[in-house]
Write a protein that holds these residues in place. Sequence first.
Motif, PDB file in Angstrom:
ATOM      1  N   THR A   1      62.126 -36.698  77.192  1.00 13.68           N
ATOM      2  CA  THR A   1      62.045 -35.577  76.260  1.00 13.68           C
ATOM      3  C   THR A   1      60.806 -35.807  75.407  1.00 13.68           C
ATOM      4  O   THR A   1      60.634 -36.896  74.847  1.00 13.68           O
ATOM      5  CB  THR A   1      63.296 -35.499  75.372  1.00 13.68           C
ATOM      6  N   THR A   2      59.957 -34.806  75.313  1.00  9.16           N
ATOM      7  CA  THR A   2      58.689 -34.950  74.607  1.00  9.16           C
ATOM      8  C   THR A   2      58.621 -33.958  73.457  1.00  9.16           C
ATOM      9  O   THR A   2      58.835 -32.764  73.651  1.00  9.16           O
ATOM     10  CB  THR A   2      57.496 -34.742  75.558  1.00  9.16           C
ATOM     11  N   ILE A   3      58.327 -34.473  72.255  1.00  7.61           N
ATOM     12  CA  ILE A   3      58.232 -33.659  71.046  1.00  7.61           C
ATOM     13  C   ILE A   3      56.755 -33.483  70.710  1.00  7.61           C
ATOM     14  O   ILE A   3      56.007 -34.467  70.598  1.00  7.61           O
ATOM     15  CB  ILE A   3      58.961 -34.342  69.868  1.00  7.61           C
ATOM     16  N   PHE A   4      56.333 -32.236  70.541  1.00  2.00           N
ATOM     17  CA  PHE A   4      54.944 -31.921  70.196  1.00  2.00           C
ATOM     18  C   PHE A   4      54.908 -31.455  68.740  1.00  2.00           C
ATOM     19  O   PHE A   4      55.574 -30.483  68.372  1.00  2.00           O
ATOM     20  CB  PHE A   4      54.393 -30.848  71.130  1.00  2.00           C
ATOM     21  N   VAL A   5      54.117 -32.156  67.927  1.00  2.00           N
ATOM     22  CA  VAL A   5      54.126 -31.947  66.480  1.00  2.00           C
ATOM     23  C   VAL A   5      52.743 -31.491  66.013  1.00  2.00           C
ATOM     24  O   VAL A   5      51.720 -32.066  66.412  1.00  2.00           O
ATOM     25  CB  VAL A   5      54.519 -33.250  65.747  1.00  2.00           C
ATOM     26  N   GLY A   6      52.719 -30.458  65.170  1.00  2.00           N
ATOM     27  CA  GLY A   6      51.463 -29.937  64.643  1.00  2.00           C
ATOM     28  C   GLY A   6      50.921 -30.765  63.493  1.00  2.00           C
ATOM     29  O   GLY A   6      51.476 -31.793  63.092  1.00  2.00           O
ATOM     30  N   ARG A   7      49.815 -30.293  62.904  1.00  2.00           N
ATOM     31  CA  ARG A   7      49.091 -31.051  61.886  1.00  2.00           C
ATOM     32  C   ARG A   7      49.919 -31.338  60.639  1.00  2.00           C
ATOM     33  O   ARG A   7      49.707 -32.333  59.966  1.00  2.00           O
ATOM     34  CB  ARG A   7      47.821 -30.277  61.487  1.00  2.00           C
ATOM     35  N   ARG A   8      50.826 -30.483  60.284  1.00  3.40           N
ATOM     36  CA  ARG A   8      51.586 -30.642  59.046  1.00  3.40           C
ATOM     37  C   ARG A   8      52.980 -31.231  59.289  1.00  3.40           C
ATOM     38  O   ARG A   8      53.866 -31.098  58.459  1.00  3.40           O
ATOM     39  CB  ARG A   8      51.690 -29.285  58.344  1.00  3.40           C
ATOM     40  N   GLY A   9      53.153 -31.879  60.420  1.00  6.34           N
ATOM     41  CA  GLY A   9      54.426 -32.516  60.707  1.00  6.34           C
ATOM     42  C   GLY A   9      55.505 -31.561  61.168  1.00  6.34           C
ATOM     43  O   GLY A   9      56.689 -31.924  61.177  1.00  6.34           O
ATOM     44  N   ILE A  10      55.118 -30.346  61.563  1.00  6.93           N
ATOM     45  CA  ILE A  10      56.069 -29.340  62.019  1.00  6.93           C
ATOM     46  C   ILE A  10      56.120 -29.344  63.541  1.00  6.93           C
ATOM     47  O   ILE A  10      55.081 -29.316  64.211  1.00  6.93           O
ATOM     48  CB  ILE A  10      55.699 -27.939  61.506  1.00  6.93           C
ATOM     49  N   ILE A  11      57.335 -29.378  64.088  1.00 12.32           N
ATOM     50  CA  ILE A  11      57.499 -29.412  65.538  1.00 12.32           C
ATOM     51  C   ILE A  11      57.109 -28.072  66.150  1.00 12.32           C
ATOM     52  O   ILE A  11      57.604 -27.022  65.740  1.00 12.32           O
ATOM     53  CB  ILE A  11      58.957 -29.770  65.892  1.00 12.32           C
ATOM     54  N   LYS A  12      56.210 -28.118  67.123  1.00 11.95           N
ATOM     55  CA  LYS A  12      55.730 -26.918  67.808  1.00 11.95           C
ATOM     56  C   LYS A  12      56.429 -26.680  69.137  1.00 11.95           C
ATOM     57  O   LYS A  12      56.514 -25.546  69.606  1.00 11.95           O
ATOM     58  CB  LYS A  12      54.220 -27.034  68.054  1.00 11.95           C
ATOM     59  N   ALA A  13      56.924 -27.745  69.770  1.00  6.81           N
ATOM     60  CA  ALA A  13      57.604 -27.603  71.065  1.00  6.81           C
ATOM     61  C   ALA A  13      58.391 -28.867  71.359  1.00  6.81           C
ATOM     62  O   ALA A  13      58.015 -29.964  70.912  1.00  6.81           O
ATOM     63  CB  ALA A  13      56.596 -27.336  72.189  1.00  6.81           C
ATOM     64  N   ILE A  14      59.492 -28.716  72.097  1.00  2.00           N
ATOM     65  CA  ILE A  14      60.256 -29.840  72.625  1.00  2.00           C
ATOM     66  C   ILE A  14      60.427 -29.583  74.117  1.00  2.00           C
ATOM     67  O   ILE A  14      61.037 -28.590  74.517  1.00  2.00           O
ATOM     68  CB  ILE A  14      61.627 -29.981  71.936  1.00  2.00           C
ATOM     69  N   TYR A  15      59.872 -30.455  74.922  1.00  2.00           N
ATOM     70  CA  TYR A  15      59.879 -30.264  76.375  1.00  2.00           C
ATOM     71  C   TYR A  15      60.796 -31.299  77.012  1.00  2.00           C
ATOM     72  O   TYR A  15      60.613 -32.508  76.817  1.00  2.00           O
ATOM     73  CB  TYR A  15      58.466 -30.392  76.945  1.00  2.00           C
ATOM     74  N   VAL A  16      61.770 -30.836  77.775  1.00  4.23           N
ATOM     75  CA  VAL A  16      62.716 -31.720  78.460  1.00  4.23           C
ATOM     76  C   VAL A  16      62.348 -31.765  79.939  1.00  4.23           C
ATOM     77  O   VAL A  16      62.249 -30.727  80.600  1.00  4.23           O
ATOM     78  CB  VAL A  16      64.161 -31.224  78.290  1.00  4.23           C
ATOM     79  N   GLY A  17      62.152 -32.969  80.470  1.00  2.00           N
ATOM     80  CA  GLY A  17      61.795 -33.117  81.870  1.00  2.00           C
ATOM     81  C   GLY A  17      60.400 -33.689  82.039  1.00  2.00           C
ATOM     82  O   GLY A  17      59.663 -33.915  81.065  1.00  2.00           O
ATOM     83  N   LYS A  18      60.034 -33.942  83.291  1.00  5.95           N
ATOM     84  CA  LYS A  18      58.736 -34.549  83.580  1.00  5.95           C
ATOM     85  C   LYS A  18      57.608 -33.562  83.333  1.00  5.95           C
ATOM     86  O   LYS A  18      57.646 -32.419  83.800  1.00  5.95           O
ATOM     87  CB  LYS A  18      58.702 -35.041  85.035  1.00  5.95           C
ATOM     88  N   LEU A  19      56.606 -33.997  82.616  1.00  5.21           N
ATOM     89  CA  LEU A  19      55.437 -33.173  82.338  1.00  5.21           C
ATOM     90  C   LEU A  19      54.499 -33.151  83.537  1.00  5.21           C
ATOM     91  O   LEU A  19      54.331 -34.150  84.238  1.00  5.21           O
ATOM     92  CB  LEU A  19      54.682 -33.711  81.127  1.00  5.21           C
ATOM     93  N   THR A  20      53.880 -32.000  83.776  1.00  2.00           N
ATOM     94  CA  THR A  20      52.753 -31.913  84.697  1.00  2.00           C
ATOM     95  C   THR A  20      51.476 -31.833  83.869  1.00  2.00           C
ATOM     96  O   THR A  20      51.529 -31.667  82.640  1.00  2.00           O
ATOM     97  CB  THR A  20      52.855 -30.680  85.601  1.00  2.00           C
ATOM     98  N   ALA A  21      50.343 -31.943  84.529  1.00  2.00           N
ATOM     99  CA  ALA A  21      49.071 -31.871  83.802  1.00  2.00           C
ATOM    100  C   ALA A  21      48.946 -30.553  83.047  1.00  2.00           C
ATOM    101  O   ALA A  21      48.485 -30.512  81.901  1.00  2.00           O
ATOM    102  CB  ALA A  21      47.910 -32.038  84.785  1.00  2.00           C
ATOM    103  N   ALA A  22      49.388 -29.439  83.677  1.00  2.00           N
ATOM    104  CA  ALA A  22      49.248 -28.136  83.039  1.00  2.00           C
ATOM    105  C   ALA A  22      50.229 -27.965  81.881  1.00  2.00           C
ATOM    106  O   ALA A  22      49.855 -27.458  80.819  1.00  2.00           O
ATOM    107  CB  ALA A  22      49.452 -27.023  84.069  1.00  2.00           C
TER     108      ALA A  22
END
Length: 293
Positions: A260-281
């Motif tokens: 599970t990958t958490i993507f966080v913006g500049r101000r510490g706010i979560i922009k996305a949570i991705y579950v599963g294996k990431l691809t390059a795109a």
Amino acid sequence: MPPVISLGGLLIQTPRLALLVFAVLMVWLTNRLGRRWGGGDGVLGGQVERMFVAGLVGARIVYVGEHFSAYRPHFLNAFYFWQAGYTVWGGFVFAILYLGWAMWRGGLSPQQVRLISAFGVPLSALYIASLATIGQFGPADQLRVGSRLPHSGFVTVGGRQVNLAELRGGPAVINIWATWCLPCREEMPLLSRTYAREGHGKFALVGVDLAEPASRVQAFLGQTPVSYPIWVDPTDAAGNQAKSPSTALFARTGGFAVPTTIFVGRRGIIKAIYVGKLTAATLAVNLQKIHTR
């Protein structure tokens, strides 16, 4: 409604499951009532099936177009239809265009189009409403898009104390993984290459191991080194894991599956949570999100 349903090792994206239910209901209703009202045996159902294929392809085309800068270096990923990445409004536009084309070619009469619309409009509204509920009814402390990255204390594999709150100063990626997780191991080279090439000065990347002893993680990293730091759960004075902040963090993301990958913006706010294996795109698309205000 949860964003992902886990059946053993199989991850099912909830939007896709909702779309499947939507499609099956549409085909069944148009076939059943089309026979009664002059649609012909299976004629309307076949047209609806083709309409859904057109909509599915259209939704993918529009999504790739919207994120073309992310897909351009990894264009084959655009054809990974099993991966996330569909624009709902684009799918509806292509489906409507197909109906218009079928009507113009004489494959559908105005009466048949009205019959499809009679079921399609309310079912479409139900489908869109179901998408709007995804992730909205979890526990009060569940992390979701718009949440602030929490305080969670860990240690590096070298023993230095660290905290997730340290990452709030800029774009950051937190990858929850485990040594026993095959998809985690498969995506690690991608994460490592991306961080080595683009990360320094642009975003922070941390791998948070899920509740494993530091010795096991160190042994794994000795065989599979990565370019980004790995954090593990702290231990007490006796060397035992008194608590597991990684387990708590994983549970707050929904606890669906690793990675599970958490993507966080500049101000510490979560922009996305991705579950599963990431691809390059998919990684590139989500990195774009954390670099926008």
